[in-house]
Design a protein around this motif. Structure first.
Motif, PDB file in Angstrom:
ATOM      1  N   UNK A  95      75.014  86.429  25.867  1.00 52.50           N
ATOM      2  CA  UNK A  95      76.052  87.346  26.568  1.00 52.50           C
ATOM      3  C   UNK A  95      77.489  86.404  26.764  1.00 52.50           C
ATOM      4  N   UNK A  96      78.482  87.398  26.999  1.00 53.59           N
ATOM      5  CA  UNK A  96      79.774  86.791  27.245  1.00 53.59           C
ATOM      6  C   UNK A  96      79.825  86.195  28.533  1.00 53.59           C
ATOM      7  N   UNK A  97      80.679  85.367  28.707  1.00 51.07           N
ATOM      8  CA  UNK A  97      80.674  84.521  30.005  1.00 51.07           C
ATOM      9  C   UNK A  97      80.663  85.329  31.365  1.00 51.07           C
ATOM     10  N   UNK A  98      80.142  84.879  32.140  1.00 48.95           N
ATOM     11  CA  UNK A  98      79.773  85.522  33.437  1.00 48.95           C
ATOM     12  C   UNK A  98      80.518  84.490  34.821  1.00 48.95           C
ATOM     13  N   UNK A  99      80.881  85.244  35.862  1.00 47.59           N
ATOM     14  CA  UNK A  99      81.310  84.568  36.806  1.00 47.59           C
ATOM     15  C   UNK A  99      80.684  85.020  38.159  1.00 47.59           C
ATOM     16  N   UNK A 100      80.722  84.482  39.278  1.00 50.80           N
ATOM     17  CA  UNK A 100      80.265  85.019  40.497  1.00 50.80           C
ATOM     18  C   UNK A 100      80.969  86.560  40.723  1.00 50.80           C
ATOM     19  N   UNK A 101      79.963  87.351  41.179  1.00 49.16           N
ATOM     20  CA  UNK A 101      80.311  88.488  41.543  1.00 49.16           C
ATOM     21  C   UNK A 101      81.328  88.652  43.050  1.00 49.16           C
ATOM     22  N   UNK A 102      82.131  89.606  43.003  1.00 51.40           N
ATOM     23  CA  UNK A 102      82.889  89.623  44.143  1.00 51.40           C
ATOM     24  C   UNK A 102      81.909  90.034  45.242  1.00 51.40           C
ATOM     25  N   UNK A 103      82.670  89.507  46.403  1.00 53.35           N
ATOM     26  CA  UNK A 103      81.807  89.625  47.918  1.00 53.35           C
ATOM     27  C   UNK A 103      81.621  91.096  48.035  1.00 53.35           C
ATOM     28  N   UNK A 104      82.445  92.119  47.718  1.00 51.79           N
ATOM     29  CA  UNK A 104      82.020  93.140  48.147  1.00 51.79           C
ATOM     30  C   UNK A 104      80.924  93.952  47.141  1.00 51.79           C
ATOM     31  N   UNK A 105      80.945  93.719  45.896  1.00 45.22           N
ATOM     32  CA  UNK A 105      79.816  93.965  44.994  1.00 45.22           C
ATOM     33  C   UNK A 105      78.453  93.267  45.519  1.00 45.22           C
ATOM     34  N   UNK A 106      78.548  92.087  46.043  1.00 43.41           N
ATOM     35  CA  UNK A 106      77.496  91.344  46.484  1.00 43.41           C
ATOM     36  C   UNK A 106      76.710  92.098  47.983  1.00 43.41           C
ATOM     37  N   UNK A 107      77.558  92.527  48.703  1.00 42.51           N
ATOM     38  CA  UNK A 107      77.050  93.524  50.015  1.00 42.51           C
ATOM     39  C   UNK A 107      76.606  94.992  49.337  1.00 42.51           C
ATOM     40  N   UNK A 108      77.466  95.466  48.513  1.00 39.87           N
ATOM     41  CA  UNK A 108      77.269  96.803  48.046  1.00 39.87           C
ATOM     42  C   UNK A 108      76.116  96.767  47.266  1.00 39.87           C
ATOM     43  N   UNK A 109      75.807  95.782  46.412  1.00 34.68           N
ATOM     44  CA  UNK A 109      74.631  96.008  45.370  1.00 34.68           C
ATOM     45  C   UNK A 109      73.161  95.378  45.892  1.00 34.68           C
ATOM     46  N   UNK A 110      73.528  94.202  46.311  1.00 30.75           N
ATOM     47  CA  UNK A 110      72.508  93.258  46.870  1.00 30.75           C
ATOM     48  C   UNK A 110      71.983  93.442  48.232  1.00 30.75           C
ATOM     49  N   UNK A 111      73.162  93.943  49.115  1.00 31.41           N
ATOM     50  CA  UNK A 111      72.810  94.168  50.429  1.00 31.41           C
ATOM     51  C   UNK A 111      72.933  92.857  51.362  1.00 31.41           C
ATOM     52  N   UNK A 112      73.549  91.842  50.778  1.00 30.99           N
ATOM     53  CA  UNK A 112      73.767  90.507  51.694  1.00 30.99           C
ATOM     54  C   UNK A 112      75.209  90.198  51.449  1.00 30.99           C
ATOM     55  N   UNK A 113      75.304  89.265  52.483  1.00 28.85           N
ATOM     56  CA  UNK A 113      76.629  88.474  52.433  1.00 28.85           C
ATOM     57  C   UNK A 113      76.566  87.027  51.838  1.00 28.85           C
ATOM     58  N   UNK A 114      77.683  86.516  51.567  1.00 28.51           N
ATOM     59  CA  UNK A 114      77.559  85.199  50.646  1.00 28.51           C
ATOM     60  C   UNK A 114      76.798  84.388  51.634  1.00 28.51           C
ATOM     61  N   UNK A 115      75.874  83.457  50.838  1.00 31.98           N
ATOM     62  CA  UNK A 115      74.861  82.566  51.636  1.00 31.98           C
ATOM     63  C   UNK A 115      73.473  83.163  51.636  1.00 31.98           C
ATOM     64  N   UNK A 116      73.311  84.636  51.557  1.00 32.42           N
ATOM     65  CA  UNK A 116      71.911  85.233  51.765  1.00 32.42           C
ATOM     66  C   UNK A 116      71.444  85.825  50.569  1.00 32.42           C
ATOM     67  N   UNK A 117      72.229  85.440  49.280  1.00 31.51           N
ATOM     68  CA  UNK A 117      71.816  86.138  48.081  1.00 31.51           C
ATOM     69  C   UNK A 117      70.352  85.899  47.991  1.00 31.51           C
ATOM     70  N   UNK A 118      69.282  86.848  47.512  1.00 31.84           N
ATOM     71  CA  UNK A 118      67.919  86.725  47.511  1.00 31.84           C
ATOM     72  C   UNK A 118      67.299  87.621  46.473  1.00 31.84           C
ATOM     73  N   UNK A 119      66.269  87.275  45.858  1.00 35.08           N
ATOM     74  CA  UNK A 119      65.549  88.296  44.953  1.00 35.08           C
ATOM     75  C   UNK A 119      65.167  89.727  45.450  1.00 35.08           C
ATOM     76  N   UNK A 120      65.213  89.666  46.901  1.00 30.43           N
ATOM     77  CA  UNK A 120      64.839  90.798  47.632  1.00 30.43           C
ATOM     78  C   UNK A 120      65.889  91.871  47.833  1.00 30.43           C
TER      79      UNK A 120
END
Length: 179
Positions: A95-120
């Motif tokens: 795939x083309x290069x990736x980067x860390x997703x923005x903090x607002x998408x982390x909260x919106x899509x994965x439901x967590x803040x930085x430091x709590x990213x989880x498979x859940x």
């Protein structure tokens, strides 16, 4: 050094986030046993050393990534000791290069803040917009240590239960790569 509680085998009495509540309800529904600890806020992998020692298992590193257009999303789960090299990850997946997703998408899509990213976070991805990618080395471990969706709660679950029972429940088909 962060404070880490003694091991607990039941859900918290009060939930800090909607995702955290969903995590424990899902584990109960799927009959997946866990051990957990409460901690001071843990953000870095260095903070996880005391957690790893208390739970007697490695704590995975989970990264939420996206392409430049923010149209393709990846939850990459690797071992705590491996550095993340964007070029290698992207090349391995073709795939083309990736980067860390923005903090607002982390909260919106994965439901967590930085430091709590989880498979859940897969529990919130009912449309399967996020591709779950596992480093093969994670699957070699009997136990899977991770955040419960907060930066103050960490748990130990059998890796097989995460990879087979939990992800099957969320209707995600993970990809396994060698990095």
């Amino acid at each position: 050094m962060i404070n880490v509680s003694e091991i607990i085998t039941s859900a918290p009495n009060e939930f800090k986030t909607p995702l955290q509540e969903q995590v424990y309800n899902t584990l109960q529904q799927l009959n997946i046993p866990f051990e957990r600890v409460d901690t001071d806020e843990a953000i870095t992998m260095e903070d996880c050393i005391a957690i790893r020692e208390k739970l007697n298992c490695r704590v995975v590193k989970t990264l939420f990534l996206c392409n430049r257009q923010k149209t393709s999303f990846y939850l990459f789960i690797t071992t705590d000791d491996k550095p993340f090299v964007t070029k290698d990850f992207s090349h391995t997946l073709g795939i083309s290069r990736v980067s860390f997703a923005p903090e607002e998408l982390l909260l919106e899509m994965v439901g967590v803040k930085i430091g709590a990213t989880t498979v859940f976070g897969a529990l919130l991805d009912s449309e399967n917009k996020i591709k779950i990618i596992f480093d093969n080395d994670v699957l070699k471990e009997e136990y899977y240590g991770c955040s419960d969706g907060t930066t103050t709660g960490y748990m130990k679950v059998k890796t097989n239960d995460i990879f087979n029972k939990f992800l099957q429940h969320t209707k995600h088909s993970p990809t396994v790569i060698e990095v």
